[in-house]
Motif scaffolding. Sequence first.
Motif, PDB file in Angstrom:
ATOM      1  N   UNK A 151      29.814  29.863  44.774  1.00 42.92           N
ATOM      2  CA  UNK A 151      31.218  29.658  45.108  1.00 42.92           C
ATOM      3  C   UNK A 151      31.732  30.879  45.868  1.00 42.92           C
ATOM      4  N   UNK A 152      32.963  30.802  46.341  1.00 42.58           N
ATOM      5  CA  UNK A 152      33.548  31.872  47.151  1.00 42.58           C
ATOM      6  C   UNK A 152      34.016  33.034  46.281  1.00 42.58           C
ATOM      7  N   UNK A 153      33.805  34.274  46.779  1.00 42.51           N
ATOM      8  CA  UNK A 153      34.287  35.473  46.093  1.00 42.51           C
ATOM      9  C   UNK A 153      34.608  36.554  47.122  1.00 42.51           C
ATOM     10  N   UNK A 154      35.456  37.504  46.722  1.00 45.73           N
ATOM     11  CA  UNK A 154      35.585  38.767  47.438  1.00 45.73           C
ATOM     12  C   UNK A 154      35.424  39.897  46.427  1.00 45.73           C
ATOM     13  N   UNK A 155      35.514  41.126  46.894  1.00 50.07           N
ATOM     14  CA  UNK A 155      35.477  42.273  45.992  1.00 50.07           C
ATOM     15  C   UNK A 155      36.522  43.270  46.481  1.00 50.07           C
ATOM     16  N   UNK A 156      37.471  43.583  45.610  1.00 47.78           N
ATOM     17  CA  UNK A 156      38.620  44.410  45.966  1.00 47.78           C
ATOM     18  C   UNK A 156      38.682  45.610  45.031  1.00 47.78           C
ATOM     19  N   UNK A 157      38.766  46.797  45.599  1.00 43.85           N
ATOM     20  CA  UNK A 157      38.887  48.022  44.802  1.00 43.85           C
ATOM     21  C   UNK A 157      40.364  48.388  44.728  1.00 43.85           C
ATOM     22  N   UNK A 158      40.851  48.552  43.498  1.00 44.77           N
ATOM     23  CA  UNK A 158      42.286  48.744  43.282  1.00 44.77           C
ATOM     24  C   UNK A 158      42.535  49.970  42.414  1.00 44.77           C
ATOM     25  N   UNK A 159      43.779  50.376  42.364  1.00 40.97           N
ATOM     26  CA  UNK A 159      44.172  51.517  41.549  1.00 40.97           C
ATOM     27  C   UNK A 159      43.972  51.216  40.063  1.00 40.97           C
ATOM     28  N   UNK A 160      43.870  52.263  39.236  1.00 45.43           N
ATOM     29  CA  UNK A 160      43.635  52.049  37.799  1.00 45.43           C
ATOM     30  C   UNK A 160      44.670  51.121  37.170  1.00 45.43           C
ATOM     31  N   UNK A 161      44.184  50.172  36.378  1.00 49.13           N
ATOM     32  CA  UNK A 161      45.064  49.298  35.606  1.00 49.13           C
ATOM     33  C   UNK A 161      45.806  48.237  36.389  1.00 49.13           C
ATOM     34  N   UNK A 162      45.410  47.994  37.658  1.00 53.06           N
ATOM     35  CA  UNK A 162      46.182  47.051  38.481  1.00 53.06           C
ATOM     36  C   UNK A 162      45.413  45.782  38.833  1.00 53.06           C
ATOM     37  N   UNK A 163      44.223  45.587  38.292  1.00 57.53           N
ATOM     38  CA  UNK A 163      43.420  44.417  38.669  1.00 57.53           C
ATOM     39  C   UNK A 163      44.159  43.114  38.380  1.00 57.53           C
ATOM     40  N   UNK A 187      44.041  38.734  49.853  1.00 61.71           N
ATOM     41  CA  UNK A 187      44.327  40.162  49.681  1.00 61.71           C
ATOM     42  C   UNK A 187      45.833  40.360  49.824  1.00 61.71           C
ATOM     43  N   UNK A 188      46.560  40.585  48.739  1.00 66.45           N
ATOM     44  CA  UNK A 188      48.002  40.773  48.854  1.00 66.45           C
ATOM     45  C   UNK A 188      48.347  42.089  49.539  1.00 66.45           C
ATOM     46  N   UNK A 189      49.497  42.118  50.179  1.00 66.03           N
ATOM     47  CA  UNK A 189      49.964  43.337  50.846  1.00 66.03           C
ATOM     48  C   UNK A 189      50.532  44.279  49.791  1.00 66.03           C
ATOM     49  N   UNK A 190      49.640  44.977  49.112  1.00 67.13           N
ATOM     50  CA  UNK A 190      50.027  45.824  47.989  1.00 67.13           C
ATOM     51  C   UNK A 190      49.427  47.207  48.158  1.00 67.13           C
ATOM     52  N   UNK A 191      50.201  48.223  47.796  1.00 65.27           N
ATOM     53  CA  UNK A 191      49.685  49.593  47.831  1.00 65.27           C
ATOM     54  C   UNK A 191      48.643  49.823  46.744  1.00 65.27           C
ATOM     55  N   UNK A 239      39.416  50.196  39.545  1.00 71.07           N
ATOM     56  CA  UNK A 239      38.814  48.908  39.206  1.00 71.07           C
ATOM     57  C   UNK A 239      38.334  48.179  40.452  1.00 71.07           C
ATOM     58  N   UNK A 240      37.356  47.287  40.280  1.00 70.89           N
ATOM     59  CA  UNK A 240      37.045  46.331  41.329  1.00 70.89           C
ATOM     60  C   UNK A 240      37.220  44.926  40.741  1.00 70.89           C
ATOM     61  N   UNK A 241      37.667  43.998  41.579  1.00 76.90           N
ATOM     62  CA  UNK A 241      38.093  42.695  41.095  1.00 76.90           C
ATOM     63  C   UNK A 241      37.912  41.664  42.205  1.00 76.90           C
ATOM     64  N   UNK A 242      37.616  40.419  41.827  1.00 78.69           N
ATOM     65  CA  UNK A 242      37.653  39.309  42.775  1.00 78.69           C
ATOM     66  C   UNK A 242      39.038  38.696  42.698  1.00 78.69           C
ATOM     67  N   UNK A 243      39.738  38.636  43.824  1.00 73.75           N
ATOM     68  CA  UNK A 243      41.111  38.134  43.828  1.00 73.75           C
ATOM     69  C   UNK A 243      41.204  36.680  44.274  1.00 73.75           C
ATOM     70  N   UNK A 244      40.059  36.008  44.413  1.00 75.17           N
ATOM     71  CA  UNK A 244      40.142  34.570  44.677  1.00 75.17           C
ATOM     72  C   UNK A 244      40.874  33.933  43.498  1.00 75.17           C
ATOM     73  N   UNK A 245      41.889  33.113  43.765  1.00 76.05           N
ATOM     74  CA  UNK A 245      42.736  32.611  42.669  1.00 76.05           C
ATOM     75  C   UNK A 245      41.941  31.978  41.533  1.00 76.05           C
TER      76      UNK A 245
END
Length: 672
Positions: A586-598, A618-622, A651-657
Amino acid sequence: MAQRPASEEDYYRMVTVPIPENVMLEVGGMTSLPDGRLAVSTRRGDVWLVSNAYMQGSRQPTFKRFATGLHEPLGLLYRTAGPYKGEIFATQRGEVTRLIDTDGDDVADEYRSFYKWPLSGNYHQYSYGPVTLPDGDMVITLNLDWIGKGASQSKWRGWMLKLNDKGEMTPWATGLRSPAGFGVLRDGSIFYGENQGDWVGSGRVTHLEKGDFAGNPAGLRWSGEEGSPLTLKPEDVPSTGKPMFEVAKTVKNLKVPAVWFPHTLMGISTSDIREDTTAGAFGPFAGQLFVGDQGHSKVMRMSLEKVAGKWQGACYPFREGFQSGIIRMLWGQDGSMFVGMTSRGWASTGKSPYGLQRLVWTGKMPFEMKTITSKPDGFLVTFTMPVDKKTGEDPASYSLNSFTYKYHSTYGSPIEDARTVPIRGIILSSDGLSARIVADTSLREGYIHEVKAEGVKSAAGNLSLLHNTGYYTLNAIATGEKANLPARQMASASTGMAHDHSAMMATSGGKEVAMKSGKGKAIVPGKKAAASISAKRVTDMPATWTNGPDQTISIGTKPGLKFDTEKVEVKAGSRIKFVFNNNDDMLHNCVIVKPGTANSVGNAAMKLNLNGAKMNYIPASTDVLFHTNIMQPESAESIYFTAPTEPGDYQFVCTFPGHSALMQGVFKVVKQ
């Protein structure tokens, strides 16, 4: 004190059926017995009889194992008539089996093969059913194999098959990919639900008649076999990326969906389908259909109509928050709905590994869009209770958008050719129970039309709609007389003051189109955000890295919505080559985000709506630091970045809904 907004729980209450600790009820099939008991099959091969599932008296249900040793049974049927009356039929991977209790002790004494088919051994060869037709025959469906794409490695994979009481099989239809759910209306019409995948841009429900081709060509491998109702071959199906509706004009037998379920906007993996036959015991939606979703642990609603002899209609949100991934739904004797669930291998937003819950209407009327139907110049929306006249006839209370998906061999599709449909006016019925949305001439056959009524309030209580959005699949525009707008709305429309969503951003062929704002300035929402996001995805190694990266990190996926690595460690300020391998189906991405924001980033991705796919979710988020794009199954992408200089547990996270709650890991940054 402000009144609490209405919630789904106010109208449809969930009752969790307690399951004994020694029973791993990973539900694959459910059927009901005349005495009110449930029979439930599990993916581990057992069939359990559940007594007192309604939790009356002691409120404690009891479980008794009726059968065991089956091969992943994903469907059960209790025969109520005919030569097999009183027997339970189970669909295993390679056969339909009769489970016979000869001595009445509630344990199957005989396991008799009713109909068999060959297996390849591929893990993706799931089999479903049977479901009874009005004439007493049954239908089953066979899932495709998965080899990086859908494949039919053994005979009749990707088909719906019809079985009579003699165990004789008639091939019925093909083009199926993952047909986990299907239902039969009282008039005998068969509908099946499909999941996004190769050749399937989004979830959908299709009416299947004998000889239909539902879209995935893998099963056409067997179209030359004796009994096949069609002669279409795999090579006859072009992968052009044109909308399915257009391709169907030239590809014989190709059947377009009756209703599209927009991916992530409604759900991500349709499962069971049940027509409401409760005569009002389940609320105001008698005759409509309910569709489960495994990945999003929710039940959705669908209304249908026939236009020009073809089925089409709309889907709506209904009830979310189930404890696991929905596989089966079943009407109880009291008009409640039993929901059987599992998450093993098919992870879901519901956190439990499995579950059995009962959905009960509280008797309170929800304020909902009851139906959306086609009109020659727009749509007619009916409501479950009268609407307030002021908001109900105000064009600003509504909005229309249309879009489609690509039909191609690629896994899934982004939303394509999205356009706003300007509204000329609204005609509210005298009883306030319906509103006719009169659009301009930009309705498009073959497209999904998003119908929103965000500003509509109820006449009593000033309530907002519990769910204010429906998605109507417009295969044919209804004929008839066009509406005569009230003089005040005609004047408003002629001066350009009608509710005109052309002031919003649209897309054409996947490209952004700047529309005019009220002050005449060109606006392109999201453009600035997109520019800032692009710097967070660098796919070529920077020229200044003459000695290459300091560290290369590779992360892959594994079944169950999981990364194959839970934690990585890098040094602060180091140069990183980050390789993401999507070796899942299935579809996935990998997003690296700030601590505690996954979680918050994942939730923001869910809210991107029609813009989600083109933004790679990918949301327009800092809080987003670096990211890959959405990756197709069996594909990979490398990105380059400098690690944060501040140590911490990023953290790293897949943001596919629907994935973010489960697909997370720790990206630990340590001091140099």
